[in-house]
Write an enzyme that holds these catalytic residues in place. Structure first.
Site, mmCIF file in Angstrom:
data_model
loop_
_atom_site.group_PDB
_atom_site.id
_atom_site.type_symbol
_atom_site.label_atom_id
_atom_site.label_comp_id
_atom_site.label_asym_id
_atom_site.label_seq_id
_atom_site.Cartn_x
_atom_site.Cartn_y
_atom_site.Cartn_z
ATOM 1 N N LEU A 13 0.838 -1.195 0.000
ATOM 2 C CA LEU A 13 0.000 0.000 0.000
ATOM 3 C C LEU A 13 0.877 1.250 0.000
ATOM 4 C CD1 LEU A 13 -3.012 0.531 -0.151
ATOM 5 C CD2 LEU A 13 -3.033 0.804 2.307
ATOM 6 N N GLY A 14 1.753 1.323 -1.003
ATOM 7 C CA GLY A 14 2.576 2.519 -1.205
ATOM 8 C C GLY A 14 1.862 3.466 -2.147
ATOM 9 N N ILE A 16 1.578 3.461 -5.489
ATOM 10 C CA ILE A 16 0.765 2.781 -6.508
ATOM 11 C C ILE A 16 -0.465 2.155 -5.865
ATOM 12 C CG2 ILE A 16 0.699 0.881 -8.176
ATOM 13 C CD1 ILE A 16 3.687 1.483 -8.712
ATOM 14 N N SER A 35 1.145 -5.030 4.094
ATOM 15 C CA SER A 35 2.389 -4.284 3.913
ATOM 16 C C SER A 35 3.308 -4.679 5.059
ATOM 17 C CB SER A 35 2.142 -2.772 3.873
ATOM 18 O OG SER A 35 1.608 -2.323 5.088
ATOM 19 N N VAL A 91 1.413 -6.058 -11.010
ATOM 20 C CA VAL A 91 2.088 -4.958 -11.689
ATOM 21 C C VAL A 91 3.546 -4.826 -11.236
ATOM 22 C CG1 VAL A 91 -0.030 -3.682 -12.150
ATOM 23 C CG2 VAL A 91 1.218 -3.244 -10.040
ATOM 24 N N GLY A 92 4.073 -5.869 -10.578
ATOM 25 C CA GLY A 92 5.458 -5.821 -10.106
ATOM 26 C C GLY A 92 6.242 -7.055 -10.501
ATOM 27 N N ARG A 93 7.439 -6.841 -10.971
ATOM 28 C CA ARG A 93 8.285 -7.934 -11.462
ATOM 29 C C ARG A 93 8.749 -8.864 -10.339
ATOM 30 N NH1 ARG A 93 9.592 -7.081 -16.035
ATOM 31 N NH2 ARG A 93 10.002 -4.865 -15.816
ATOM 32 N N GLU A 121 11.086 -11.007 -18.583
ATOM 33 C CA GLU A 121 10.823 -10.203 -19.780
ATOM 34 C C GLU A 121 12.109 -10.034 -20.583
ATOM 35 O OE1 GLU A 121 8.829 -6.495 -19.131
ATOM 36 O OE2 GLU A 121 7.249 -7.455 -18.011
ATOM 37 N N HIS A 139 4.303 -3.767 -20.142
ATOM 38 C CA HIS A 139 4.604 -2.933 -18.972
ATOM 39 C C HIS A 139 4.924 -1.509 -19.421
ATOM 40 C CE1 HIS A 139 5.707 -2.113 -14.878
ATOM 41 N NE2 HIS A 139 6.907 -1.689 -15.250
#
Length: 145
Positions: A13-14, A16, A35, A91-93, A121, A139
């Site tokens: 919960l940063g 983004i 978190s 949404v995070g690698r 990727e 992305h």
């Protein structure tokens, strides 16, 4: 699957995650988060582990920072906790174990996924292209050329 009224768990919960919350609130979603520590100013339920968050979510949105402790934070146990109707948005690698995710989707043990990044990727697991329960997106972030 309609989003309205769903239980949505946010991993990270940063900045983004906070922007995602703003959008989800308008759909009447029940929001909870995980978190590193509970945020006193956040009115949503906090879960200490991603597994506990997944048990209490219909949709899991993974947007935390990649550090050693968060690599593959979404693993087989978390996917089992989401159950067959659960959906993962990533949404995070390297936050999700891609190999396990592919297997869960192929066997119908997870309702679906939306993926913005992939662990290796530009190599995307070939199996994903034939599935109808997934959305793949290139992305596009602040540092993406």
């Amino acid at each position: 699957m309609l989003l309205g009224g769903k239980r949505v768990g946010i991993v990270g919960l940063g900045s983004i995650g906070g922007e995602i919350v703003k959008r989800l609130e308008s759909f009447g979603c029940a929001i909870a988060y995980n978190s590193r520590r509970k945020k006193p100013s956040v009115p949503f339920p906090w879960y200490k582990t991603v597994y506990d968050l997944a048990i209490n979510s219909d949709v899991l949105i993974v947007c935390c920072a990649l550090i050693e402790e968060t690599r593959h934070i979404v693993n087989k146990d978390v996917m089992v906790a989401l159950e067959k109707e659960g959906v993962i948005i990533n949404v995070g690698r390297a936050l999700i174990n891609d190999k396990e995710l592919v297997q869960f989707l192929m066997r119908g043990e997870l309702g679906g996924a939306g993926l913005d990044v992939f662990e290796n990727e530009p190599d995307v697991p070939e199996e994903l292209f034939s599935l109808n329960n997934i959305v793949l997106s290139p992305h596009c972030a602040v540092a993406t050329p």
